[in-house]
Design a protein around this motif. Structure first.
Motif, PDB file in Angstrom:
ATOM      1  N   ARG A   1       0.915  -1.145   0.014  1.00  0.00           N
ATOM      2  CA  ARG A   1       0.048   0.178  -0.219  1.00  0.00           C
ATOM      3  C   ARG A   1       0.919   1.129  -0.026  1.00  0.00           C
ATOM      4  O   ARG A   1       0.502   2.344  -0.823  1.00  0.00           O
TER       5      ARG A   1
ATOM      6  N   CYS B   1       0.502   4.464  -2.532  1.00  0.00           N
ATOM      7  CA  CYS B   1       0.585   5.897  -2.147  1.00  0.00           C
ATOM      8  C   CYS B   1       1.790   6.771  -2.762  1.00  0.00           C
ATOM      9  O   CYS B   1       1.559   7.780  -3.187  1.00  0.00           O
TER      10      CYS B   1
ATOM     11  N   ILE C   1       0.963   8.676   3.538  1.00  0.00           N
ATOM     12  CA  ILE C   1      -0.021   8.135   3.038  1.00  0.00           C
ATOM     13  C   ILE C   1      -0.798   9.219   1.930  1.00  0.00           C
ATOM     14  O   ILE C   1      -0.663  10.318   2.314  1.00  0.00           O
TER      15      ILE C   1
ATOM     16  N   ARG D   1      -6.536   9.409  -1.533  1.00  0.00           N
ATOM     17  CA  ARG D   1      -7.146   8.041  -1.459  1.00  0.00           C
ATOM     18  C   ARG D   1      -7.890   7.909   0.203  1.00  0.00           C
ATOM     19  O   ARG D   1      -8.834   7.468   0.245  1.00  0.00           O
ATOM     20  N   TRP D   2      -7.089   8.591   1.078  1.00  0.00           N
ATOM     21  CA  TRP D   2      -7.550   8.263   2.457  1.00  0.00           C
ATOM     22  C   TRP D   2      -8.258   9.120   3.286  1.00  0.00           C
ATOM     23  O   TRP D   2      -8.320   9.090   4.345  1.00  0.00           O
TER      24      TRP D   2
ATOM     25  N   CYS E   1     -12.518   8.722   0.531  1.00  0.00           N
ATOM     26  CA  CYS E   1     -13.213   7.529   1.381  1.00  0.00           C
ATOM     27  C   CYS E   1     -14.027   8.205   2.484  1.00  0.00           C
ATOM     28  O   CYS E   1     -14.864   7.563   3.323  1.00  0.00           O
TER      29      CYS E   1
ATOM     30  N   SER F   1     -11.458   1.529   3.307  1.00  0.00           N
ATOM     31  CA  SER F   1     -11.927   2.595   2.945  1.00  0.00           C
ATOM     32  C   SER F   1     -13.290   3.241   3.711  1.00  0.00           C
ATOM     33  O   SER F   1     -13.746   3.884   3.804  1.00  0.00           O
TER      34      SER F   1
ATOM     35  N   LYS G   1      -3.589   6.805   8.608  1.00  0.00           N
ATOM     36  CA  LYS G   1      -5.026   6.802   7.816  1.00  0.00           C
ATOM     37  C   LYS G   1      -5.992   7.021   9.030  1.00  0.00           C
ATOM     38  O   LYS G   1      -6.914   7.707   8.551  1.00  0.00           O
TER      39      LYS G   1
ATOM     40  N   ASN H   1      -8.398  10.429   9.643  1.00  0.00           N
ATOM     41  CA  ASN H   1      -9.920  10.500   9.599  1.00  0.00           C
ATOM     42  C   ASN H   1     -10.498  10.680  10.926  1.00  0.00           C
ATOM     43  O   ASN H   1     -11.848  10.396  11.073  1.00  0.00           O
TER      44      ASN H   1
END
Length: 826
Positions: free
Chosen positions: A133, A137, A478, A482-483, A487, A647, A673, A677
């Motif tokens: 992963r 990234c 990251i 994407r993160w 998501c 995700s 990640k 979030n």
């Protein structure tokens, strides 16, 4: 490159494409590429048509990027990795080329469900865990920063495996991700490469009397490249990932067929195609080890041949190769590239040893990803001699010259020579690939500050003394596209609503603006409302996948990562058992309701890891069906953990479990990640947790347990896990209960191996030593979560303060300090 099948993409750049042109393009592909009418189309047909419409919008920029890079003879970085955990491509590409909203509107205008269409895409089965992963990234950041780059890897037909749980046990099924093709690749047969294996080395002399080793009687395999475009965010740069698929150089042996032996006639074809068949063949047996080595050499040899072919288009002086090509080794898997480039320059280009080695050592750099000795690759000399005989000769030559340098630095110190040698002596001589990579690279980096310090002090201390400026740190990162952008749509909309500068996906430090809102109760409430909606969505997935009802108001305690003892999922299990026992004995206990959420795959040959999965699922089955605890505790182990599942989990997490034994996790990226979030970390002072603590502040993270020095001190004085077991009533009770047969009535000894590893096996990862600190820390978590505004503030400050952990920052540091790689804007 990709064919342009529709002119409707002309106004697509910078997000200006109208939904009508997108809609026209989708319908065009549905009819003319897929040969379907709308009324006949399945959700997969619509996904393909949508993907092809977005691919059209990448095509021109990809062509222009590659043409201009070649025309200007730019310096490129070549990233060599056995894994790329790309996940799904559609939403990421739609965001990166600025057509996400148009694509979504077009699909909805066509009367379709956006999420259903996007869910048709299978994750690309090209990687396993964090290393793969990270590579994905990095490719995203390289393109976003306009850095000329090509990734190289293997086009695996089957991914790691598709995980299912049967009676709580992991069962592996083939991951047939490419069974029906993908819209994102393009075959480039004109760039195929033929490489050699096996054979023997014989010596001849040229007309000038120079000795020329010849690698003869070899078997050949052809590598056919497939390119996957990698579009940068808000830029016209489109790099690509080139993946090699193995094919036999002889499709059919007509003579054998005419003899009536069809099986033998296609034998070489089958062998040739085996190489790229499956990610991570089981290397517990000799055949598996051999295939693994062949896989590594196959992709490295194909990639180097491709790199040198590209160099020769515009250059003739081989001494200039390091000026045009920087090659990064992502862990030791591609380390054989060092020897392959040496072989090519010596044997094929007839350069001198001194010139060759100077080129090699200025071209390569190496990233180390592990401190675990068992994870540092070693290959048996006998295996190497059979598969790559010429390369073994060169390894001995490299080692001989290197040990001469060691002798000059430490005269007469044979002990240091043995410690530093590429060849590990013993009954079965082994080749230490990490030593080879360190010796041949001009820079060696760890992936977190703590990890990089331990590389120098614990893993490679003599190398650090011999090469005092070689070791450096590049803390992992990251991609925020994407993160977060892709998501967590609710959080993105909240940022817009509160005026956060909209370039944050490229400048993650912009989220520092959230700090001004940390005492704004309306904002804090809105932030947690987004989190709650994400939890509602995840609860639906848990219901569908695990048949468990969970309450979105409960604390979602998340541990998602590869299943390994050092990551200590079994420490979490002991805490679950402790909480369960407390609830049963005090039904009115004022405990914050919790949902423990796991996602993890265990390597097929890793028996104890699979036992831990079985134990978690068995305990979960009992807890989830026990009405006495009134739903205060639930445990959900989601099967088949992958990027697309992550995700959904990550935006819904309240608590992020990062509890590896101090000194064992190189960095971690799941921790980044989850924090981005708005999850609060509970963790040890390990890997990048140390730097997350520095960024978010001690008031916004929960740290517990032994640090690296304390772990080492325990080992020096003879660690006694049994003492912790005897002295802590709750610990003893939890472990005894687990192994009593209560949770496995059909097999009372099912989990004895866990107990044995912790008590008789020496508890190498200090689960027993850290148990009490962990359980007590979890109590502090519960107390904090009961204060809703305090928790909301902690969550917001995590999102606000982790800008450092953007992979854009990481890649810029690589470009400036390791690759000397300037950007090139298309």
């Amino acid at each position: 490159m990709f064919s342009v099948t529709d002119s409707s993409h002309e106004d697509s750049h910078n997000g200006l494409a109208s939904y009508q042109s997108m809609k026209d393009s989708i319908l065009h592909h549905l009819r003319y590429t897929l040969v379907h009418l709308p009324q006949q189309a399945t959700p997969r047909d619509w996904w393909l048509a949508l993907s092809l419409a977005i691919r059209d919008r990448i095509t021109d920029d990809m062509v222009e990027t590659q043409v201009s890079h070649t025309r200007e003879n730019v310096r490129r970085v070549y990233y060599l990795s056995m894994e790329y955990l790309m996940g799904r491509m559609l939403i990421n590409n739609a965001h990166n080329v600025g057509v996400y909203h148009e694509a979504k509107q077009a699909i909805e205008e066509l009367g379709l469900d956006w999420e259903q269409i996007c869910d048709e895409e299978m994750d690309m089965g090209l990687g396993n865990g964090g290393l793969g992963r990270l590579a994905a990234c990095f490719l995203d950041s390289l393109a976003t920063l306009d850095l000329p780059a090509i990734g190289y890897g293997i086009y695996y037909e089957f991914g790691l495996f598709k995980q299912e749980f049967l009676q709580g046990k992991q069962v592996e099924h083939p991951d047939t991700w490419i069974k029906y093709g993908t819209p994102w690749d393009v075959m480039r047969p004109e760039y195929s490469q033929t490489i050699q294996f096996y054979g023997r080395v014989e010596v001849s002399y040229d007309s000038a009397g120079n000795c020329r080793p010849n690698w003869v009687d070899t078997r050949s395999v052809m590598g056919v490249p497939f390119d996957i475009p990698v579009a940068g965010y808000d830029t016209k740069t489109v790099n690509f990932l080139r993946l090699w698929s193995s094919h036999s150089t002889e499709d059919f042996d007509l003579e054998e067929f005419n003899k009536g032996d069809y099986v033998e006639a296609v034998h070489s074809k089958v062998l040739g195609e085996t190489i790229s068949k499956v990610l991570y063949p089981n290397d517990q047996n000799a055949n598996g080890k051999e295939l693994r080595l062949i896989q590594q050499y196959f992709f490295v040899a194909c990639s180097l041949a491709d790199i040198l072919r590209r160099f020769e288009v515009m250059n003739s002086d081989w001494s200039r190769l390091p000026e045009k090509a920087a090659i990064q080794l992502n862990d030791t898997h591609p380390a054989i590239a060092v020897v392959e480039l040496t072989r090519t320059l010596l044997d094929d280009k007839h350069l001198s040893w001194e010139t060759t080695w100077d080129i090699v050592t200025r071209t390569f750099a190496y990233t180390n990803h592990t401190l675990l000795p068992e994870a540092l690759e070693k290959w048996g000399v006998e295996l190497f001699e059979r598969v790559l005989p010429r390369h073994l000769q060169l390894i001995y030559e490299i080692n001989y010259r290197f040990l001469g340098d060691v002798e000059q630095h430490w005269p007469g110190r044979d002990d240091i020579k043995r410690a530093m040698s590429i060849i590990e002596e013993g009954n079965h001589k082994m080749i230490r690939m990490a030593h080879l990579a360190v010796i041949a690279s001009h820079k060696v980096n760890g992936v977190a500050e703590l990890h990089s310090q331990l590389l120098k002090s614990e893993l490679f201390p003599y190398f650090d003394q011999l090469y005092p400026h070689k070791f450096t740190n590049k803390t992992n990162g990251i991609t925020p596209r994407r993160w977060l952008l892709n998501c967590n749509e609710g959080l993105v909309q909240l940022f817009d609503q509160y005026g956060i500068e909209n370039d944050w996906p490229k400048n993650l430090d912009r989220l520092r603006q959230l700090e001004t809102l940390q005492d704004d109760e309306d904002f804090l409430t809105a932030f947690m409302d987004v989190k709650h909606q994400n939890k509602v969505h995840l609860a639906q997935i848990i219901k569908r996948e695990c048949h468990i009802d969970v309450d979105p108001h409960a604390l979602f305690d998340v541990q998602i990562k590869r299943l390994h003892e050092y990551k200590r999922q079994h420490l979490t299990l002991l805490n679950i058992l402790t909480l369960y026992h407390r609830l049963l004995n005090s039904p009115e206990l004022d405990m914050v309701p919790r949902v423990f959420i796991f996602g993890a795959k265990a390597a097929p040959g890793y028996a104890l890891a699979k036992t831990i999965i079985h134990a978690i699922n068995s305990v979960a089955d009992v807890i989830n069906n026990d009405t006495r605890i009134n739903g205060k505790l639930k445990v959900a182990f989601l099967p088949n953990y992958r990027v697309s599942l992550a995700s959904h989990i990550i935006p819904a997490a309240d608590l992020s479990e990062q509890i590896s034994t101090a000194g064992k996790e190189a960095s971690g990226t799941g921790n980044m990640k989850l924090a981005l979030n708005g999850a609060v970390t509970i963790g040890t002072l390990d890997g990048a947790n140390v730097e997350i603590l520095e960024e978010v502040g001690p008031e916004n993270i929960f740290i517990f347990g032994l640090n690296v020095d304390q772990v080492q001190e325990l080992d020096r004085h003879g660690y006694q896990p049994y003492q912790y077991y005897q002295q802590d009533e709750e610990l003893k009770g939890a472990l005894d209960w687990l192994c009593s047969g209560h949770f496995s009535p059909n097999d009372p000894h099912a989990f004895d191996d866990i107990r044995n590893s912790l008590l008789q096996g020496g508890d190498p990862y200090k689960v027993m030593a850290d148990y009490r600190a962990y359980v007590d820390c979890q109590q502090r978590v519960s107390e904090a979560y009961q204060d809703k505004m305090r928790w909301a503030k902690m969550a917001v400050m995590n999102t606000a303060r982790v800008g450092k952990f953007s992979s854009d920052r990481t890649i810029q540091e690589y470009a400036d300090e390791i690759w000397t790689l300037p950007p090139y804007s298309v």
